[in-house]
Design a protein around this motif. Structure first.
Motif, PDB file in Angstrom:
ATOM      1  N   TRP A 171      52.058 -19.586 -83.602  1.00 45.25           N
ATOM      2  CA  TRP A 171      52.322 -18.289 -84.227  1.00 45.25           C
ATOM      3  C   TRP A 171      53.733 -18.221 -84.783  1.00 45.25           C
ATOM      4  O   TRP A 171      54.001 -17.478 -85.725  1.00 45.25           O
ATOM      5  CB  TRP A 171      52.066 -17.165 -83.232  1.00 45.25           C
ATOM      6  CG  TRP A 171      53.024 -17.100 -82.080  1.00 45.25           C
ATOM      7  CD1 TRP A 171      52.898 -17.664 -80.864  1.00 45.25           C
ATOM      8  CD2 TRP A 171      54.273 -16.393 -82.074  1.00 45.25           C
ATOM      9  NE1 TRP A 171      53.977 -17.377 -80.075  1.00 45.25           N
ATOM     10  CE2 TRP A 171      54.848 -16.586 -80.792  1.00 45.25           C
ATOM     11  CE3 TRP A 171      54.959 -15.621 -82.993  1.00 45.25           C
ATOM     12  CZ2 TRP A 171      56.062 -16.042 -80.427  1.00 45.25           C
ATOM     13  CZ3 TRP A 171      56.184 -15.074 -82.637  1.00 45.25           C
ATOM     14  CH2 TRP A 171      56.721 -15.283 -81.366  1.00 45.25           C
ATOM     15  N   GLY A 198      54.990 -16.968 -88.567  1.00 38.70           N
ATOM     16  CA  GLY A 198      56.101 -16.085 -88.894  1.00 38.70           C
ATOM     17  C   GLY A 198      57.053 -16.697 -89.895  1.00 38.70           C
ATOM     18  O   GLY A 198      57.479 -16.029 -90.857  1.00 38.70           O
ATOM     19  N   LEU A 234      55.347 -16.779 -93.326  1.00 44.05           N
ATOM     20  CA  LEU A 234      55.299 -15.438 -93.914  1.00 44.05           C
ATOM     21  C   LEU A 234      56.667 -15.024 -94.429  1.00 44.05           C
ATOM     22  O   LEU A 234      56.802 -14.497 -95.543  1.00 44.05           O
ATOM     23  CB  LEU A 234      54.790 -14.437 -92.874  1.00 44.05           C
ATOM     24  CG  LEU A 234      54.763 -12.969 -93.309  1.00 44.05           C
ATOM     25  CD1 LEU A 234      53.821 -12.775 -94.482  1.00 44.05           C
ATOM     26  CD2 LEU A 234      54.357 -12.080 -92.142  1.00 44.05           C
ATOM     27  N   GLN A 249      43.719 -18.142 -88.254  1.00 45.31           N
ATOM     28  CA  GLN A 249      45.025 -18.248 -88.906  1.00 45.31           C
ATOM     29  C   GLN A 249      45.594 -19.651 -88.722  1.00 45.31           C
ATOM     30  O   GLN A 249      46.125 -20.250 -89.666  1.00 45.31           O
ATOM     31  CB  GLN A 249      45.986 -17.219 -88.322  1.00 45.31           C
ATOM     32  CG  GLN A 249      45.777 -15.800 -88.806  1.00 45.31           C
ATOM     33  CD  GLN A 249      46.849 -14.878 -88.279  1.00 45.31           C
ATOM     34  OE1 GLN A 249      47.143 -14.872 -87.078  1.00 45.31           O
ATOM     35  NE2 GLN A 249      47.430 -14.080 -89.153  1.00 45.31           N
ATOM     36  N   PHE A 266      50.339 -12.531 -91.092  1.00 45.65           N
ATOM     37  CA  PHE A 266      51.026 -11.806 -90.019  1.00 45.65           C
ATOM     38  C   PHE A 266      50.432 -12.220 -88.684  1.00 45.65           C
ATOM     39  O   PHE A 266      49.217 -12.123 -88.482  1.00 45.65           O
ATOM     40  CB  PHE A 266      50.891 -10.303 -90.211  1.00 45.65           C
ATOM     41  CG  PHE A 266      51.839  -9.518 -89.343  1.00 45.65           C
ATOM     42  CD1 PHE A 266      53.102  -9.212 -89.793  1.00 45.65           C
ATOM     43  CD2 PHE A 266      51.472  -9.116 -88.074  1.00 45.65           C
ATOM     44  CE1 PHE A 266      53.991  -8.496 -89.006  1.00 45.65           C
ATOM     45  CE2 PHE A 266      52.345  -8.411 -87.280  1.00 45.65           C
ATOM     46  CZ  PHE A 266      53.612  -8.101 -87.743  1.00 45.65           C
ATOM     47  N   ARG A 298      48.736 -12.577 -85.267  1.00 51.19           N
ATOM     48  CA  ARG A 298      47.901 -11.720 -84.431  1.00 51.19           C
ATOM     49  C   ARG A 298      48.145 -12.097 -82.983  1.00 51.19           C
ATOM     50  O   ARG A 298      47.613 -13.091 -82.492  1.00 51.19           O
ATOM     51  CB  ARG A 298      46.423 -11.904 -84.792  1.00 51.19           C
ATOM     52  CG  ARG A 298      46.040 -11.204 -86.077  1.00 51.19           C
ATOM     53  CD  ARG A 298      44.782 -11.794 -86.668  1.00 51.19           C
ATOM     54  NE  ARG A 298      44.178 -10.918 -87.651  1.00 51.19           N
ATOM     55  CZ  ARG A 298      44.630 -10.722 -88.868  1.00 51.19           C
ATOM     56  NH1 ARG A 298      45.707 -11.368 -89.257  1.00 51.19           N
ATOM     57  NH2 ARG A 298      44.028  -9.910 -89.701  1.00 51.19           N
ATOM     58  N   TRP A 308      47.458  -6.950 -80.945  1.00 50.00           N
ATOM     59  CA  TRP A 308      46.629  -6.848 -82.137  1.00 50.00           C
ATOM     60  C   TRP A 308      45.232  -6.412 -81.732  1.00 50.00           C
ATOM     61  O   TRP A 308      44.595  -7.015 -80.902  1.00 50.00           O
ATOM     62  CB  TRP A 308      46.563  -8.204 -82.840  1.00 50.00           C
ATOM     63  CG  TRP A 308      45.909  -8.112 -84.166  1.00 50.00           C
ATOM     64  CD1 TRP A 308      44.584  -8.200 -84.431  1.00 50.00           C
ATOM     65  CD2 TRP A 308      46.564  -7.894 -85.417  1.00 50.00           C
ATOM     66  NE1 TRP A 308      44.357  -8.063 -85.766  1.00 50.00           N
ATOM     67  CE2 TRP A 308      45.547  -7.874 -86.408  1.00 50.00           C
ATOM     68  CE3 TRP A 308      47.888  -7.721 -85.811  1.00 50.00           C
ATOM     69  CZ2 TRP A 308      45.835  -7.687 -87.754  1.00 50.00           C
ATOM     70  CZ3 TRP A 308      48.159  -7.539 -87.137  1.00 50.00           C
ATOM     71  CH2 TRP A 308      47.159  -7.525 -88.096  1.00 50.00           C
ATOM     72  N   LEU A 329      50.037 -10.314 -95.954  1.00 46.12           N
ATOM     73  CA  LEU A 329      50.265  -9.877 -94.578  1.00 46.12           C
ATOM     74  C   LEU A 329      49.005 -10.050 -93.730  1.00 46.12           C
ATOM     75  O   LEU A 329      49.074 -10.420 -92.558  1.00 46.12           O
ATOM     76  CB  LEU A 329      50.713  -8.420 -94.559  1.00 46.12           C
ATOM     77  CG  LEU A 329      52.113  -8.145 -95.123  1.00 46.12           C
ATOM     78  CD1 LEU A 329      52.361  -6.651 -95.194  1.00 46.12           C
ATOM     79  CD2 LEU A 329      53.178  -8.820 -94.266  1.00 46.12           C
TER      80      LEU A 329
END
Length: 672
Positions: free
Chosen positions: A557, A561, A564, A543, A184, A186, A191, A180
């Motif tokens: 992003w 997701g 993940l 990331q 995950f 940010r 965040w 995570l």
């Protein structure tokens, strides 16, 4: 000597343990919350602990209601609101302590557990440092131990047994935590922590009173860390000037940014010209709640900032970000130690840099006029004359020059002859301006020390410095550091002034080797820097860089997701398959029997690996009181187990029998 806690009932023992864990979680808040909040929470926890130890009844609801009303009223009077970070944390701390005073049923305990988990997280609103994380990890283990212990209602299981199970659960959950953390998304601004978490943080100021940098020099905390890129030779310490606010307006006591008397179109331009190969480096800037970007003097190209931050340079060569630096900020830059800037010819607007307030420092003004006549109005000769006077005039560089009065320059030049860097810079600029030479003060940091463990250069608040710039025709603004004339070691070899040590520090210094202390400090700062670089500074850009390393061409992003989600689904399916395989590999009846055998082994019963349920019941009666209700209940359970497990039947109700035995096992109490 008997242990007074050994004979307490289990409820009292568990309550005292839980109160100790809550006190540990709340302790860091004492430095941030109102004094009455900390005192009230401590009083409630001590009261609850006394009630548990003396086996007294809990207070009635009217007491709790009165305390709640008092808490809400005090929070409103202190913060003028019930919303926001500080007010919310104040309420949650007192409510957690209040909830322990109605800790009667198992349901109340669960509420306390999860309030404790939430309150533990609020510590990161104020600090995300490595010590805070380590302290909260210990608090997490304590809360998990109490939670596991509450799910073992039968008997008197030891806290150490619950702690082992909590540790095992934490280790099993660690891979998910790491996953995570890495994947995950940010999403700013969701965040991160609120920017006002840095209120009161010390550092450079937009204004400078003569004497305030001396107090900042006593702060040994880190201001920034610097790492030069491979192939870039580290410069000499004497050239490490990190430029901060430039101060040009003087009211006799305080220096402030320029209050120009000319319109912006007539102000002198930066006109920065650099020479030589650049120094390429990466800065990790500590939060300071201001927009200043501290970089080596001088930086012609905008630094590479993360996210949506934009950097702009003022006409005085100071770089600023588009928003205050409220979180750890890492950026790349390149600077030149050889440069020239400012107008080459005299402009009318440069008169702002020669103005002085009336009625201040009359002796200094008279002396400057005399020096100007003696040097034939030659600015270079006058500068050298004043610097030589600093070298040979008996001036002392010190952190404790005493409090200066109205005429700070007069007192420095003719009376005290004592001062820190801002005393020297201010007095020098007053002389220059009195002689008609444009001059100003630059504040920032000078120097730094290399950590031999991780090869980062560390610049501390104690490296805060003030120097001067004078304007010369045909050359522009030139750096002149009066401190180097009085104390060359401060600039060249970085010989810091330190405050007198107390009795404890002196005693420690006589016992522990200074080299050992320095090595330990370097190791700790390297570990703390690794925490800052790899954890706190793990941003969305990093990331996305991870996704690029995994083969994504243009990651976003949304890709984070999806990745993940895919990893979590795959891991869940793998876990379900392993559980199904494990159940098929081992007989569930045998697993249930092994649980009973393990509990009896802990109770001191000698049992072999091949003992039967009937033999186990007989040995239990031999080693424990056969009239004990707990012993009889365990023997009855073993008889039922043997009957249902080995009776000749078609097996259609085997699952139901197994489930019934599991439920009965949870209700058993185990002898010691």
């Amino acid at each position: 000597m008997t242990n007074p806690f050994a004979n307490l009932p289990r409820d009292s023992r568990d309550t005292l343990f839980l109160l100790a864990v809550i006190a540990w979680v709340l302790l860091p808040h004492a430095a941030h919350l109102p004094w009455w909040c900390s005192a009230m929470a401590a009083g409630m926890l001590l009261w609850r602990g006394w009630l548990a130890f003396t086996l007294r009844p809990l207070p009635g609801r009217w007491w709790l209601l009165a305390a709640l009303v008092l808490t809400v009223g005090a929070t409103w009077l202190t913060h003028r609101t019930l919303l926001g970070r500080d007010a919310g944390v104040t309420l949650i701390v007192v409510l957690l302590a209040l909830k322990t005073l109605e800790l009667r049923a198992r349901r109340d305990a669960f509420v306390v557990f999860f309030l404790g988990f939430f309150t533990m997280l609020t510590n990161f609103f104020y600090s995300q440092s490595l010590p805070t994380a380590a302290a909260m990890l210990l608090g997490l283990m304590g809360l998990l131990t109490a939670l596991v212990n509450s799910h073992m209602p039968a008997g008197r299981p030891s806290l150490w047994q619950s702690a082992r199970m909590a540790t095992r659960m934490t280790l099993l959950g660690a891979p998910i935590m790491v996953l995570l953390f890495l994947l995950f998304p940010r999403l700013s601004p969701l965040w991160g922590t609120p920017g006002d978490a840095l209120s009161g943080r010390s550092g450079l100021s937009q204004r400078m009173q003569v004497g305030n940098i001396a107090s900042l020099a006593l702060d040994d905390s880190v201001a920034l860390r610097l790492r030069f890129e491979d192939g870039t030779p580290p410069p000499l310490q004497g050239t490490l000037y990190f430029r901060g606010p430039v101060l040009s307006t003087f009211d006799g006591r305080e220096w402030a940014p320029l209050q120009a008397s000319f319109p912006p179109s007539m102000q002198p331009r930066a006109d920065l010209q650099v020479r030589g190969a650049p120094l390429r480096y990466e800065v990790t800037l500590e939060p300071h709640n201001r927009p200043w970007l501290l970089m080596l003097d001088a930086t012609a190209v905008a630094p590479e900032l993360p996210g949506d931050l934009v950097a702009r340079m003022s006409e005085e060569l100071q770089w600023r970000a588009s928003s205050p630096v409220n979180d750890l900020l890492r950026y790349r830059a390149q600077s030149h130690t050889e440069f020239r800037h400012g107008p080459q010819r005299m402009l009318a607007s440069l008169q702002d840099y020669t103005s002085l307030p009336r009625g201040f420092n009359p002796r200094t003004l008279q002396w400057a006029m005399e020096l100007s006549r003696e040097t034939g109005n030659d600015p270079v000769a006058l500068i050298n004359r004043v610097l030589n006077h600093l070298r040979t005039g008996g001036y002392t560089y010190t952190l404790e020059p005493g409090e200066y009065g109205q005429h700070t320059a007069d007192e420095f030049w003719f009376d005290r002859k004592l001062g820190f860097c801002e005393h020297l810079a201010s007095a020098f600029v007053v002389v220059m301006r009195a002689a008609g030479i444009p001059a100003r003060i630059v504040t920032g940091y000078q120097g730094g020390e290399r950590n031999t463990v991780d090869n980062f250069w560390v610049v501390r608040q104690s490296d805060a410095h003030a120097w001067t710039e004078v304007w010369l025709a045909g050359q522009g603004w030139l750096r002149v550091d009066p401190t180097a004339a009085v104390s060359p070691g401060r600039i060249g070899s970085l010989q810091r002034l330190v405050a007198p040590r107390g009795a404890i520090a002196t005693a420690v210094g006589t016992v522990v080797s200074p080299n050992l202390m320095q090595g330990v400090r370097a190791l700790w700062e390297a570990v703390n820097n690794a925490w800052n670089q790899r954890v706190l500074n793990y941003t969305q850009s990093r990331q996305l860089n991870l996704l690029r390393a995994l083969g994504f061409e243009a990651p976003s992003w949304e890709d984070l997701g999806y990745l993940l989600l895919g990893v979590l689904v795959t891991a869940s399916l793998a876990g379900a398959a392993w559980t199904r395989w494990e159940r098929r590999r081992q007989d569930p009846w045998q697993r249930l029997y092994e649980r009973v055998r393990s509990r009896l082994l802990q109770a001191g019963l000698p049992l072999g690996a091949a003992v039967t349920p009937r033999e186990m019941a007989q040995r239990l009666a031999q080693t424990h009181d056969p009239k004990d209700n707990r012993v009889q209940a365990i023997q009855a359970w073993l008889q039922r187990y043997e009957q249902r497990r080995y009776a000749s039947r078609d097996g259609r109700n085997a699952a139901g029998d197994l489930a019934a035995l599991r439920r009965e096992l949870k209700e058993l109490s185990w002898p010691k």
